[in-house]
Enzyme design. Structure first.
Site, short mmCIF file in Angstrom:
data_model
loop_
_atom_site.label_atom_id
_atom_site.label_comp_id
_atom_site.label_asym_id
_atom_site.label_seq_id
_atom_site.Cartn_x
_atom_site.Cartn_y
_atom_site.Cartn_z
N CYS A 189 -47.52 -62.14 47.47
CA CYS A 189 -48.51 -62.16 46.39
C CYS A 189 -49.89 -61.74 46.87
CB CYS A 189 -48.60 -63.57 45.80
SG CYS A 189 -47.22 -64.00 44.73
N ALA A 211 -46.52 -64.24 57.16
CA ALA A 211 -46.03 -64.98 58.34
C ALA A 211 -46.79 -64.62 59.61
CB ALA A 211 -44.54 -64.71 58.52
N ASN A 269 -43.65 -54.14 57.93
CA ASN A 269 -42.80 -55.31 57.81
C ASN A 269 -43.09 -56.28 58.96
OD1 ASN A 269 -40.57 -57.13 57.73
ND2 ASN A 269 -39.36 -55.59 56.67
N ASP A 270 -43.31 -57.54 58.62
CA ASP A 270 -43.61 -58.55 59.63
C ASP A 270 -42.38 -58.89 60.48
OD1 ASP A 270 -46.20 -58.69 58.62
OD2 ASP A 270 -45.73 -60.35 57.27
N ASN A 293 -35.48 -54.72 47.36
CA ASN A 293 -35.08 -56.09 47.68
C ASN A 293 -35.12 -56.88 46.37
OD1 ASN A 293 -35.53 -55.01 50.21
ND2 ASN A 293 -36.24 -56.94 51.03
N HIS A 300 -40.34 -61.51 44.30
CA HIS A 300 -41.49 -60.66 44.03
C HIS A 300 -40.97 -59.22 44.00
CE1 HIS A 300 -45.91 -60.32 43.87
NE2 HIS A 300 -45.70 -59.13 44.38
N HIS A 356 -40.37 -55.87 45.10
CA HIS A 356 -40.72 -55.12 46.29
C HIS A 356 -39.51 -54.36 46.84
CE1 HIS A 356 -39.03 -58.75 48.11
NE2 HIS A 356 -38.99 -58.14 49.29
N GLN A 410 -38.17 -52.02 50.66
CA GLN A 410 -38.43 -51.75 52.07
C GLN A 410 -38.16 -50.27 52.33
OE1 GLN A 410 -37.02 -54.42 55.09
NE2 GLN A 410 -36.73 -56.05 53.59
#
Length: 187
Positions: free
Chosen positions: A60, A66, A82-83, A158, A169, A171, A173
């Site tokens: 959000c 993270a 991407n984390d 996703n 949410h 989204h 990738q």
């Protein structure tokens, strides 16, 4: 039934082979088996009361991800590395392995996440046409940009806990591979 009292082929009722031109192979389809009684696991229906904005959802606007980074207060598409990437550009080479049943080789690339919309309670098909166009235009830009460096670009949405989506949410990738996997499709 035809004139000889033989059943007429119905792809939903009769097994058949379908040609896969991407792999130059044939695939067995037995759609009629979906009528079997099921006593296995049944997933819960998706959550109906997803809040429009959840400050604990790392996708959000204004939320902390993270890795500790703060998302901007975005109002359209938002892209970030991407984390927890499936691919990294500097992954070590596994070296040569001459075992015929277990072989591996290097897979390097980058992974990005793109949020389609700031609201968590909307999905791509429910967005306005102009909003969807922004998403598609961004996909096209990324495919051209990353295709100049990487042999294969994969974009996938996703959606849903069953497929492993960890945050409700809208989204997707983007994965970029080099070298491309043997069964890859370039877009």
């Amino acid at each position: 039934m035809d004139m000889n009292n033989k059943p007429t082929f119905d792809p939903k009722e009769h097994q058949h082979l379908r040609y896969n031109p991407l792999r130059d192979s044939w695939v067995l389809v037995s759609a009629h088996r979906m009528k079997r009684p099921w006593k296995g696991q049944v997933e819960k229906p998706p959550e109906d009361n997803i809040p429009r904005h959840d400050p604990n959802n790392p996708l959000c606007p204004g939320s902390v991800r993270a890795n500790g980074e703060l998302n901007p207060e975005y109002d359209s598409t938002f892209m970030f590395d991407n984390d927890f990437p499936a691919l990294q550009p500097d992954a070590p080479d596994p070296g040569s392995d001459h075992h015929p049943l277990f072989q591996s080789k290097a897979a390097r690339g980058v992974c990005k996440v793109m949020c389609f919309h700031p609201w968590s309670d909307i999905t791509l098909p429910l967005m306005q046409p102009a909003e969807i166009r922004k998403v598609i235009d961004k996909w096209a830009d990324l495919t051209v940009e990353l295709g100049a460096t990487y042999a294969w670009v994969q974009i996938f949405e996703n959606k849903g806990a069953m497929m492993g989506c960890s945050n409700p949410h809208p989204h997707c990738q983007h994965h970029r591979f080099f070298p491309p996997p043997p069964s890859c499709i370039s877009i």
